[in-house]
Scaffold this active site. Sequence first.
Site, PDB file in Angstrom:
ATOM      1  N   ASP A 404       1.027  -1.425  -0.321  1.00  0.00           N
ATOM      2  CA  ASP A 404      -0.168   0.159   0.148  1.00  0.00           C
ATOM      3  C   ASP A 404       0.991   1.586   0.306  1.00  0.00           C
ATOM      4  O   ASP A 404       1.867   1.403   0.523  1.00  0.00           O
ATOM      5  CB  ASP A 404      -0.462  -0.014   0.834  1.00  0.00           C
ATOM      6  CG  ASP A 404      -2.465   1.078   1.094  1.00  0.00           C
ATOM      7  OD1 ASP A 404      -2.211   1.647  -0.291  1.00  0.00           O
ATOM      8  OD2 ASP A 404      -2.828   0.878   2.109  1.00  0.00           O
ATOM      9  N   GLU A 407       2.804   4.797  -4.334  1.00  0.00           N
ATOM     10  CA  GLU A 407       3.282   6.254  -5.390  1.00  0.00           C
ATOM     11  C   GLU A 407       4.538   6.934  -5.793  1.00  0.00           C
ATOM     12  O   GLU A 407       5.042   6.902  -6.799  1.00  0.00           O
ATOM     13  CB  GLU A 407       1.999   7.013  -4.930  1.00  0.00           C
ATOM     14  CG  GLU A 407       1.023   7.247  -5.333  1.00  0.00           C
ATOM     15  CD  GLU A 407       0.253   5.788  -4.385  1.00  0.00           C
ATOM     16  OE1 GLU A 407      -1.272   5.429  -4.414  1.00  0.00           O
ATOM     17  OE2 GLU A 407       0.432   5.827  -2.591  1.00  0.00           O
ATOM     18  N   ASP A 472      -9.067   4.832  -3.641  1.00  0.00           N
ATOM     19  CA  ASP A 472      -9.781   5.081  -2.343  1.00  0.00           C
ATOM     20  C   ASP A 472     -11.205   6.335  -2.900  1.00  0.00           C
ATOM     21  O   ASP A 472     -11.555   6.836  -2.500  1.00  0.00           O
ATOM     22  CB  ASP A 472      -8.743   5.858  -1.015  1.00  0.00           C
ATOM     23  CG  ASP A 472      -8.366   5.115  -0.489  1.00  0.00           C
ATOM     24  OD1 ASP A 472      -8.206   3.957  -0.565  1.00  0.00           O
ATOM     25  OD2 ASP A 472      -7.448   5.809  -0.098  1.00  0.00           O
TER      26      ASP A 472
END
Length: 797
Positions: A404, A407, A472
């Site tokens: 997670d 980026e 999300d």
Amino acid sequence: MNKHTNSILIFFFISIIHIIGQNPDRIFERMKNQGTHLEIITSDGTYKFTPYSPNIMETAFVPKDEVFNTQSWSVVMKPIKVETILEESDNSIFYKTPGISVIISKSPFKVTYAYNNRELTSEKAGYIKTDTTSELEFNLTEDEVLYGTGERVLGMDHRGYRLELYNKAHYGYTTHSELMNYCIPLVLSSERYAIHFDNAPIGFIDLDSKHDNTLKYETINGRMVYQVIAAETWPEIVDAYTYLTGKQPLPPRWTFGNFSSRFGYHSEEETRMTVNKFLEDSIPLDAVVIDIYWFGPDIFGYMGNLKFWTDSFPTPDKMIADFKARGIKTVLVTEPFILTTSDRWHEAVENRILGTDSLGNPYTYDFYFGNTGLIDIFKPEAKEWFWNIYKSFTERGVAGWWGDLGEPEVHPSGLQHVVGSADEVHNVYGHEWAKMIYEGYQKDFPDERPFILMRSGAAGSQHYGMIPWTGDVSRSWGGLKPQNELSLQMGMQGIAYLHSDLGGFADGEVFDPELYTRWLQYGVFQPLFRPHAQEHIAAEPVFHDDKTKALAKKAIELRYSLLPYNYTLAFENSRTGMPFMRPLFFDEPENNALLTLDEAYLWGNDFLISPVTEQGQKKMKVYFPAGSNWFDFYTKEKYAGGASYKVKLVEDHIPVFVRGGALIPMIEPIQSTEEYSTRNLNMHYYFDPDVKSSRGQLYDDDGKTPHAYQKGKYELMKFESNNTDDRILIRLHNEIGTSWSASDREIKLMVHNLHKVPEMVNQDKFELPFIYSEETHTLIITFTWNAGEETEIIILH
């Protein structure tokens, strides 16, 4: 001059009429044929044209006084030997393969690309250098539709936008988002070509935002390298692009089961209780995903611990083993951030595994979860340190990994990696992270397929098994609506496993059972079935009211019944790059009305899916692709292709249709993929008198062995139908891998849409009993298919 070359010249002289020079300061000087590639030397630099295949031409521009950087983060293909024809006239150079060609005008200088004499695109100004950027500029036609650039919510046509290339989360997005977790410097055109800008640093892609028919790639620095990919059909383009950047390996079969997931399970007790609820309610389950609380009691201050918090998870190894004994795999979340307050901070500093400042000290900064450093995923020592953590937990039974915030979520420009600055490698950070895990499995667990769930990557991340999701998303109807678009777009860009947090993730203070149900029904026909959400509203169906739970259970059971079909789609993707979810224009490439349609999609070749994305909707308009008749999966009602119809909606499923002539392998519902077997198959044949012949297949292996097909550990079952006015013939045969043992199978063949009682049914000339329903027009035949043998079913009617 041969006939082949003459056709090029005719094309060129027709098109030269409207060609103008791309850069008045760029002067052609000379040409060098290097055998494997062609070099064109100009006044300000050198072009290097390298054919990778008849479908792919790489172009590199090396400015004068610069050295060619050969490193690509994304391209894994090596150029194959391609037959080329090189012709030069007074003012033109032709460099042609059996497919793609480059045409160079010497004065005024211009580079044009064609495929089978069909002009694709041309450099407009070509390479441009400004004070802050390096750019590449191309011509567009007035009416071509543009796709690509990674995840965006803009409608299917991205033309008219200038889009940033910087992986960045968009929390709670709905129906518009110009920048999301996963950017790809790839543009695809409705003219059936693509351009991949093969460069990592951040930048922009301008898709004609000034409405002057210009495509522009802008970057802070790096390689001025791009590949033009072209073909006659969309499947061929996807196949070529995924040869260039790598095919996705088959994940473990349990990937296609149901996941229990939320943000997050606070304790072992809560995790066990949730899993037990699924088992008590007989709702199929294959994996449980344990989020951030496995390494700390709070979301703040503990990230980077990367070890079980024993106050909350006192017996994690036993928990993992207990789940495994019940057919349920454990997936753990990890992040690349090591907080200064975590138990591993000093270890990370001592081992020098973190990104640094300009003086070589660990770069620390604040973000949502605390004060942190960032693992330098590009540094060999950091990779080894990080991988050893994964290795230790995999040895303890953890079956899959969720990476997670990759980026990375916060990545300051001043942070330095061993290979460059944060801005130079930001967009390939997640890509390298996935590669590290994938290659770690190859080295230390060569008999296991990795499961790698991540939300950010780069072009080619599919080659390392990355399975991304759409970030999300808002838990709302607005959040549900763009999910088709996102998956269709990314599937065209090689990222076939993109899927959503089913039910929606972010916000949503009041549970909406209709939204939840429709999202899960849609999830049956997404690459992964993974409900996930913030914990204040349960993502798991077992915690909802009886009606909602029953509808969810029905959807999940259908997901498991479709495992033979879905696993075969995964196999096909691993061989050809074809996505699970396909735009309708893949079926009708000449139908311009479909180029921007995303309300419905093809699931593989044979299913047409139209998700319900509006609250309280009672009817829906559905377009049925031409060239086939389509049958309602539930009612068997027939719809002629090439037209739109209003379809009545019901609450227990979304509209699902099957192509006439399709042969769909299914099984009875099971509780876990550990129970999966193809020894008892339900074969659905959608008889259509207009379809004289059709084909289908079913791929089978052990669901675990990496590269099972290449190792000969597989079976590929093939089905064929041939019809005449009074006879239906269905032939079953198989291709058996050299290291695979076939088994006898019990087949229940259901022939739908048969409006006459058969006179006789034979298997290899032996008469078979059958059941025919006049009410449903369905014929049911059961028979044994002996291992390794071809068999024929003949239905006389």
